[in-house]
Scaffold this motif. Structure first.
Motif, short mmCIF file in Angstrom:
data_model
loop_
_atom_site.label_atom_id
_atom_site.label_comp_id
_atom_site.label_asym_id
_atom_site.label_seq_id
_atom_site.Cartn_x
_atom_site.Cartn_y
_atom_site.Cartn_z
N LEU A 35 0.81 -1.21 0.00
CA LEU A 35 0.00 0.00 0.00
C LEU A 35 0.84 1.26 0.00
CD1 LEU A 35 -2.83 -1.06 2.48
CD2 LEU A 35 -2.96 -0.89 -0.01
N LEU A 36 2.00 1.22 0.66
CA LEU A 36 2.87 2.39 0.70
C LEU A 36 3.44 2.68 -0.68
CD1 LEU A 36 4.21 4.59 2.41
CD2 LEU A 36 6.10 2.99 2.84
N SER A 37 3.90 1.63 -1.36
CA SER A 37 4.49 1.82 -2.68
C SER A 37 3.44 2.23 -3.71
CB SER A 37 5.18 0.53 -3.13
OG SER A 37 6.20 0.16 -2.23
N SER A 38 2.23 1.72 -3.57
CA SER A 38 1.17 2.05 -4.52
C SER A 38 0.53 3.39 -4.21
CB SER A 38 0.09 0.96 -4.51
OG SER A 38 -0.59 0.94 -3.27
N ARG A 39 0.90 3.99 -3.06
CA ARG A 39 0.40 5.30 -2.65
C ARG A 39 -1.12 5.35 -2.55
NH1 ARG A 39 3.45 9.00 -6.96
NH2 ARG A 39 2.81 7.24 -8.25
N GLY A 40 -1.73 4.20 -2.38
CA GLY A 40 -3.17 4.15 -2.22
C GLY A 40 -3.95 4.44 -3.48
N LEU A 41 -3.25 4.52 -4.63
CA LEU A 41 -3.92 4.86 -5.88
C LEU A 41 -3.88 3.74 -6.90
CD1 LEU A 41 -2.51 8.47 -6.36
CD2 LEU A 41 -4.76 7.82 -5.46
N TRP A 95 -9.75 -11.02 -2.42
CA TRP A 95 -8.36 -11.01 -2.90
C TRP A 95 -8.20 -10.33 -4.26
CZ3 TRP A 95 -7.07 -13.33 -7.51
CH2 TRP A 95 -8.08 -14.12 -8.10
N SER A 96 -9.22 -10.45 -5.12
CA SER A 96 -9.10 -9.91 -6.48
C SER A 96 -9.03 -8.39 -6.51
CB SER A 96 -10.28 -10.39 -7.34
OG SER A 96 -11.51 -9.93 -6.81
N LEU A 97 -9.44 -7.73 -5.41
CA LEU A 97 -9.40 -6.27 -5.37
C LEU A 97 -7.97 -5.74 -5.36
CD1 LEU A 97 -12.26 -5.47 -2.82
CD2 LEU A 97 -12.34 -5.49 -5.32
N MET A 98 -6.99 -6.60 -5.11
CA MET A 98 -5.60 -6.15 -5.15
C MET A 98 -5.20 -5.72 -6.56
SD MET A 98 -3.57 -8.85 -2.73
CE MET A 98 -3.86 -10.18 -3.91
N SER A 99 -5.88 -6.27 -7.57
CA SER A 99 -5.55 -5.94 -8.96
C SER A 99 -6.28 -4.69 -9.46
CB SER A 99 -5.91 -7.12 -9.87
OG SER A 99 -5.22 -8.28 -9.47
N ALA A 100 -7.10 -4.10 -8.60
CA ALA A 100 -7.89 -2.94 -9.00
C ALA A 100 -7.22 -1.65 -8.53
CB ALA A 100 -9.29 -3.04 -8.40
N PRO A 101 -7.52 -0.52 -9.18
CA PRO A 101 -7.00 0.77 -8.69
C PRO A 101 -7.47 1.02 -7.26
CG PRO A 101 -7.90 0.98 -10.90
CD PRO A 101 -8.29 -0.38 -10.42
N LYS A 102 -6.68 1.74 -6.50
CA LYS A 102 -6.98 2.03 -5.10
C LYS A 102 -7.21 0.75 -4.31
CE LYS A 102 -9.01 6.59 -6.05
NZ LYS A 102 -10.16 7.49 -5.84
N ALA A 103 -6.27 -0.18 -4.46
CA ALA A 103 -6.38 -1.48 -3.78
C ALA A 103 -6.52 -1.28 -2.28
CB ALA A 103 -5.14 -2.32 -4.09
N LEU A 104 -7.38 -2.09 -1.68
CA LEU A 104 -7.64 -1.98 -0.24
C LEU A 104 -6.58 -2.62 0.61
CD1 LEU A 104 -11.48 -2.76 -0.21
CD2 LEU A 104 -10.35 -0.52 -0.23
#
Length: 288
Positions: A35-41, A95-104
């Motif tokens: 989440l840190l590397s993806s910056r929540g986006l 689990w599939s939401l990890m592949s979506a923008p703004k992953a939880l």
């Protein structure tokens, strides 16, 4: 807290382990972030360059299938994680939401959840095995008649006890209407016709308690016991009026104890029905 059998908890544990294996196989095809590397986006996983898309899709289907079973273990153990603005979330089911923008959440969140579930299940299995050694027997909903528990399980594990009982009651009726080919009649008349005394009519099979009608245990109260077929008819009517109708037409929630008692009543009724003989009317009007 609900009580589960050792066998049921071990099946859940095996389901989680199958999910972990499928998940890691899929992750071998993915670039992992957090989440840190993806910056929540951005997504926290994406496919590696050069991956065969057909293989990736097949692995994703394996993860989805095993997640369906493993998510039940999350519900039983309560091992969810908190997500700001959403509250408790199950990373295994989602689990599939990890592949979506703004992953939880990230892949490590999924791994941590699976490990937590395994740890809690291990403790629950130890406790269930210890409890089974005591003199007081436990009550395991998963050991109820299969038709009853299969219909109730999904709602029972989410503590929707009224809905679980309602679904179980309706499932038993659907089971026997399908088995006897009686989808032409409403529920209450179905039981009244199916369990009533007398010979079956064409298109209206009946359930009859096995044995000679002249046996002492099936005579009137003066010579023995009330015919069990007649008693089954009364039991069906009583359960329909006091349980099925109440859980269907009201929104009053049941306690866990109340739900267990009602499911147990239907389970006993289901097992009695399994012992009955199915009588059909032949073209000559004789039962077979």
């Amino acid at each position: 807290m609900a009580t589960y059998s050792t066998d049921y908890l071990k099946r859940l544990l095996a389901a989680v382990e199958r999910f972990e294996l499928a998940f890691e196989r899929w992750m071998e095809t993915q670039v992992e972030s957090d989440l840190l590397s993806s910056r929540g986006l951005f997504p926290t996983v994406h496919a590696k360059d050069g991956q065969d898309q057909r293989t990736v899709r097949e692995l994703e289907l394996d993860v989805a299938e095993t997640a369906g079973a493993a998510a039940r273990a999350v519900t039983v153990t309560g091992a969810r994680i908190g997500v700001a603005g959403l509250g408790p979330v199950d990373p295994i089911a989602n689990w599939s939401l990890m592949s979506a923008p703004k992953a939880l959440f990230s892949p490590q969140d999924v791994r941590n959840t699976a490990a937590t579930v395994r740890g809690r299940l291990g403790m629950m299995i130890d406790e269930a095995e210890a409890a089974s050694e005591t003199a007081v027997p436990g009550f395991a909903p998963s050991e109820l008649h299969p038709v009853i528990w299969t219909a109730a399980a999904a709602h029972w594990t989410t503590h929707q006890y009224r809905v679980a009982v309602r679904e179980a009651s309706e499932a038993l009726t659907v089971h026997w209407k399908t088995r006897l080919g009686r989808n032409d009649v409403d529920d209450t008349p179905f039981w009244q016709q199916t369990l009533s005394p007398g010979d079956p009519e064409p298109g209206r099979p009946k359930l009859a308690w096995p044995g000679e009608p002249t046996d002492k245990t099936t005579r009137s109260m003066r010579g023995g016991l009330e015919p069990l077929g007649k008693a089954l008819n009364g039991l069906a009517t009583g359960l329909n009026l006091t349980v099925r109708n109440v859980t269907t037409h009201t929104r009053d929630e049941l306690s866990e104890q109340e739900g267990m008692e009602r499911l147990a009543a239907y389970s006993y009724f289901a097992r009695l029905l399994e012992k009955c003989e199915v009588l059909h009317a032949s073209e000559a009007g004789e039962s077979t």
